[in-house]
Scaffold this active site. Structure first.
Site: not given
Ligand SMILES: C[C@H](O)[C@@H](O)CC(=O)C(=O)O
Length: 437
Positions: A221, A249, A275, A301, A324, A351, A382
């Site tokens: 992140k 991301d 991302e 997502e 998603d 996602h 993922e």
């Molecule tokens: C917050 C969620 O767990 C999730 O969607 C976070 C996110 O962005 C991901 O790529 O996974």
């Protein structure tokens, strides 16, 4: 042949799971979110039920529950056969109603509710056929698959004839890919090492553990302090090396201009993708970020419909298509997106960061490999290690790969004990929490 089950009732549950306090880039969810889901069960006049959910993040789940109850009127009283005879027409009926369209069209809570119900129909259908959804799809004909798709708003990018051509081209070699998946599974990546709020020591430990488990693709992140983003990324690189893949991301954190600067500043990490650098609605913005940084852009997502994905592909905005399972209206709409991505030569890396999303999306990733792209090159699904214990058929990961389920259905049925404990607000967890608050 047994009569097709008739759907007699749609039960709904507002599920909220207190999760370990993690946070992600966008401020909106940086306030101790609880993972949550609007869950539905389609009861029938037989012993078979259909289960579906739409993922939410802590707030507003009750709105999704209400929308599911509202939309279920299109389903209750009908037989499964009436619906599955023309799944494309059913999908359009559920998402295209002239009045519901004012609640969308094809976006927001009403579309999330359609996702839960469409997915519940696929779960019911697969259970009646005694197959997992991925195998139900794998054993269809190209014509049956195309009949599941509403091409109305995408036929300028993917016509039914083009979809048929892709499917018919891959049909002769389908069996070998089914056998491969059963033996080797689907390549995956882990998001579990790099959440905001993790200490350096925790990130290092999780990277070491993930490497030992066979993971080769890692997501971090970003979207905090610029220097700290780079520092944390280099820390992960110290642990995983440069031969493994690192993705970053930002969860929609930046405007386009800042996203260009911040993405450029993270290039020393050699990110395999950036991302959601900006708003998921900004198609031209993602094209500019991609063009001006040269970094692969992953998005999906929060893209609410096949039309959004169409435009991202047509505008040169996307390198990685992150479908998603319940952001768009379930399996049918995702089949369209997956086939569009195959036509544009864009890898699908789904996602799956939430409640049930991993359990769901492995079936769709299998469809992509078996029928659409027929390739696993640059494709990873993922995986986050949250809340799988609540499912009767939880995901099975071996050496960084999803091993596909053989149980009938869409892998989304939640344990009764979990429903009793985490239903909101009447579940035993929340009842005790409120008494101790
Ligand atoms: C917050 C969620 O767990 C999730 O969607 C976070 C996110 O962005 C991901 O790529 O996974």
């Amino acid at each position: 042949m047994a009569a097709s089950p008739r759907i007699t009732r749609c039960r709904t549950v507002d599920l909220r799971f207190p999760t370990s306090r993690f946070s992600i880039g966008s401020d909106a969810v940086n306030k101790d979110p609880d993972y949550s889901a609007a869950y539905c069960v389609l009861e029938t006049d037989s012993s078979v039920e259909g289960h579906g959910l739409t993922f939410t993040l802590g707030r507003g789940t009750e709105l999704c529950v209400m929308a599911i109850e509202f939309l279920s009127r299109f389903i209750v009283g009908r037989t499964l056969e009436e619906i599955t005879t023309d799944m494309g027409a059913f999908a359009r009926e559920l998402t295209g109603d002239t009045q519901f369209r004012w609640l969308g069209p094809e976006k927001g809570v009403i579309h999330l509710a359609a996702a839960a119900l469409v997915n519940a129909i696929w779960d019911l259908w697969a259970r009646v056929e005694n197959k997992p959804v991925w195998l139900l799809l794998a054993e269809m004909t190209p014509e049956q698959i195309v009949k599941c798709i509403d091409f109305r708003y995408i036929d300028d990018a993917l016509s039914p004839e083009e979809a048929l051509a892709i499917l018919r081209h891959n049909e002769p070699t389908r069996a070998e890919r089914i056998a491969f998946l059963r033996e080797k599974g689907l390549p995956a990546y882990t998001t579990s090492v790099g959440w905001f709020g993790f200490s350096d020591e925790k990130i290092r430990r999780l990277c070491k553990e993930a490497l030992a488990e066979g993971w080769t693709h890692f997501k971090l992140k970003v979207g905090g302090d610029p220097a700290d983003d780079l520092r944390r990324g280099l820390l992960v690189r110290e642990e995983i090396g440069w031969e493994n893949k690192l993705m970053v991301d930002a969860n929609q954190k930046w405007g386009v201009l800042e996203a260009i600067d911040r993405t450029t500043a993270l290039k020393p990490l050699q990110p395999w993708w950036m991302e959601e650098p900006t708003s998921p609605d900004d198609i031209l913005g993602h094209a500019r970020i991609r063009r001006e940084t040269g970094v692969r852009i992953a998005i999906g997502e929060h893209c609410h419909s096949k039309v959004m994905f169409k435009q991202l592909m047509q505008a040169g905005s996307i390198d990685v298509c992150q479908i998603d399972s319940c952001r768009v209206a379930g399996v049918n709409e995702n089949l369209a997106i997956i086939l569009m991505a195959a036509k544009f030569g864009i890898p699908v890396c789904p996602h799956a960061g939430g409640v049930g999303l991993c359990e769901y999306v492995q079936h769709l990733a299998a469809f992509d490999y078996i029928w659409a792209s027929a390739s696993l090159k640059d494709r990873v699904v993922e995986f986050v290690d949250h809340l799988h214990e609540h499912f009767l058929v939880p995901t099975r990961i071996e050496r960084g790969r999803y091993m596909l389920p053989e149980a009938a259905g869409y892998s989304i049925e939640i344990r009764k004990e979990s429903l009793q404990e985490y239903a909101f607000p009447q579940g035993t967890y929340w009842a005790s929490a409120s008494t101790t608050a």
